[in-house]
Scaffold this motif. Sequence first.
Motif, PDB file in Angstrom:
ATOM      1  N   ARG A   1       0.823  -1.214   0.000  1.00 59.66           N
ATOM      2  CA  ARG A   1       0.000   0.000   0.000  1.00 59.66           C
ATOM      3  C   ARG A   1       0.858   1.266   0.000  1.00 59.66           C
ATOM      4  NH1 ARG A   1      -5.124  -0.841   1.887  1.00 59.66           N
ATOM      5  NH2 ARG A   1      -5.579   1.171   0.899  1.00 59.66           N
ATOM      6  N   SER A   2       2.139   1.135  -0.320  1.00 62.27           N
ATOM      7  CA  SER A   2       3.052   2.276  -0.263  1.00 62.27           C
ATOM      8  C   SER A   2       2.622   3.394  -1.218  1.00 62.27           C
ATOM      9  CB  SER A   2       4.475   1.829  -0.600  1.00 62.27           C
ATOM     10  OG  SER A   2       5.366   2.914  -0.538  1.00 62.27           O
ATOM     11  N   ARG A   3       2.148   3.040  -2.404  1.00 60.07           N
ATOM     12  CA  ARG A   3       1.727   4.063  -3.371  1.00 60.07           C
ATOM     13  C   ARG A   3       0.507   4.833  -2.853  1.00 60.07           C
ATOM     14  NH1 ARG A   3       2.626   5.421  -8.617  1.00 60.07           N
ATOM     15  NH2 ARG A   3       0.863   6.261  -9.797  1.00 60.07           N
ATOM     16  N   THR A   4      -0.422   4.099  -2.228  1.00 57.38           N
ATOM     17  CA  THR A   4      -1.578   4.749  -1.614  1.00 57.38           C
ATOM     18  C   THR A   4      -1.127   5.712  -0.530  1.00 57.38           C
ATOM     19  OG1 THR A   4      -3.003   2.847  -2.058  1.00 57.38           O
ATOM     20  CG2 THR A   4      -3.714   4.354  -0.314  1.00 57.38           C
ATOM     21  N   ALA A   5      -0.178   5.264   0.289  1.00 62.44           N
ATOM     22  CA  ALA A   5       0.347   6.112   1.361  1.00 62.44           C
ATOM     23  C   ALA A   5       0.930   7.399   0.799  1.00 62.44           C
ATOM     24  CB  ALA A   5       1.404   5.349   2.156  1.00 62.44           C
TER      25      ALA A   5
ATOM     26  N   ILE B   1       1.755  16.144  -8.590  1.00 62.45           N
ATOM     27  CA  ILE B   1       1.203  15.033  -7.814  1.00 62.45           C
ATOM     28  C   ILE B   1       0.908  13.901  -8.781  1.00 62.45           C
ATOM     29  CG2 ILE B   1      -0.673  14.292  -6.289  1.00 62.45           C
ATOM     30  CD1 ILE B   1      -1.026  17.292  -5.566  1.00 62.45           C
ATOM     31  N   GLN B   2       1.560  12.764  -8.586  1.00 62.76           N
ATOM     32  CA  GLN B   2       1.373  11.634  -9.488  1.00 62.76           C
ATOM     33  C   GLN B   2       0.466  10.560  -8.893  1.00 62.76           C
ATOM     34  OE1 GLN B   2       5.060  10.183 -11.164  1.00 62.76           O
ATOM     35  NE2 GLN B   2       5.943  12.228 -11.239  1.00 62.76           N
ATOM     36  N   ASN B   3       0.236  10.605  -7.586  1.00 60.70           N
ATOM     37  CA  ASN B   3      -0.628   9.624  -6.928  1.00 60.70           C
ATOM     38  C   ASN B   3      -1.909  10.311  -6.499  1.00 60.70           C
ATOM     39  OD1 ASN B   3       1.403   7.479  -6.899  1.00 60.70           O
ATOM     40  ND2 ASN B   3       2.463   8.790  -5.440  1.00 60.70           N
ATOM     41  N   THR B   4      -3.045   9.813  -6.959  1.00 63.98           N
ATOM     42  CA  THR B   4      -4.304  10.462  -6.631  1.00 63.98           C
ATOM     43  C   THR B   4      -4.901   9.867  -5.365  1.00 63.98           C
ATOM     44  OG1 THR B   4      -6.375  11.262  -7.590  1.00 63.98           O
ATOM     45  CG2 THR B   4      -5.815   8.934  -7.951  1.00 63.98           C
ATOM     46  N   ILE B   5      -5.884  10.576  -4.802  1.00 68.31           N
ATOM     47  CA  ILE B   5      -6.560  10.128  -3.592  1.00 68.31           C
ATOM     48  C   ILE B   5      -8.061  10.273  -3.805  1.00 68.31           C
ATOM     49  CG2 ILE B   5      -4.608  10.685  -2.090  1.00 68.31           C
ATOM     50  CD1 ILE B   5      -6.037  13.266  -1.298  1.00 68.31           C
ATOM     51  N   SER B   6      -8.842   9.963  -2.781  1.00 67.12           N
ATOM     52  CA  SER B   6     -10.292  10.042  -2.897  1.00 67.12           C
ATOM     53  C   SER B   6     -10.749  11.495  -3.005  1.00 67.12           C
ATOM     54  CB  SER B   6     -10.946   9.405  -1.675  1.00 67.12           C
ATOM     55  OG  SER B   6     -10.702  10.207  -0.525  1.00 67.12           O
ATOM     56  N   GLU B   7     -11.969  11.672  -3.491  1.00 67.79           N
ATOM     57  CA  GLU B   7     -12.522  13.020  -3.590  1.00 67.79           C
ATOM     58  C   GLU B   7     -12.618  13.678  -2.222  1.00 67.79           C
ATOM     59  OE1 GLU B   7     -16.250  15.404  -5.666  1.00 67.79           O
ATOM     60  OE2 GLU B   7     -15.896  13.283  -6.109  1.00 67.79           O
ATOM     61  N   GLU B   8     -12.987  12.891  -1.210  1.00 71.00           N
ATOM     62  CA  GLU B   8     -13.059  13.427   0.151  1.00 71.00           C
ATOM     63  C   GLU B   8     -11.691  13.914   0.621  1.00 71.00           C
ATOM     64  OE1 GLU B   8     -16.342  10.444  -0.438  1.00 71.00           O
ATOM     65  OE2 GLU B   8     -14.183  10.478  -0.811  1.00 71.00           O
ATOM     66  N   GLY B   9     -10.654  13.166   0.232  1.00 71.32           N
ATOM     67  CA  GLY B   9      -9.295  13.548   0.613  1.00 71.32           C
ATOM     68  C   GLY B   9      -8.860  14.852  -0.035  1.00 71.32           C
TER      69      GLY B   9
END
Length: 248
Positions: A49-53, A69-77
Amino acid sequence: MADKKQKQKSTPEMIEVGYEISRRVYEGTLPENKANQLFMSRLDLEPNRSRTANGYWQCYLYLLNRRLIQNTISEEGWRYNFEKIAALGPGLLTTALYALNSHIGYVKRRNPAYRVPERVHSHFLARLSVIDGGNAEAIDLDLQVRNALLATEDERNRAITQMPTIPEKMTVTTTVYRRNPYIIAQVLFRSKGRCEGCHKLAPFIRPDGSPYLEVHHIQRLADGGLDTAENAEALCPNCHRERHFGAT
């Protein structure tokens, strides 16, 4: 990278811990090379889960530092971090929106159907426009140019013929012109990364990998110049400054 899949990965704790760690790195109280490990240990995440982190602890920091930013997150985030930044004032919100522009361009090249960052962008751009309409218009143009650069040559040419060559005026705190993003994209493609003034390669590369050139109107719009590719040139910062002050 569908929206539903992203939401399933996110928890409120991930968002809050990611923001806390990112803020500490931004403020200089936590070394950046320790952030990922700290996030994963706090959330008890598996090594895969390192990429998620990375996405969660980098978000606030990269937005404020205008890094890609190359790693995306949730809309809430995204919204959580932007609310924190909006509370710091319009200047930092402007910086964050420019950073999000770069991320949107990066994501669109990989997954054009993924729309979460664009929804967040629209929401916070509208909020900025209430405070600073001029900056909001510049940010919006920057994003439109990024989208135009992703279009095919036929799509750009078709869009150019459908848009007026005399740009619409908008009055915010001063009068600005609503420029055609496809003209800007067309001129940038034409230049092939080389200044059309001094004919040297662009002096540096933007975080998203594109050459840094500015599109300047040969005859100024304020003097009746048309918003066309023939009346525009891609310039390095030095040539752009010489043209600008030479014209005024």
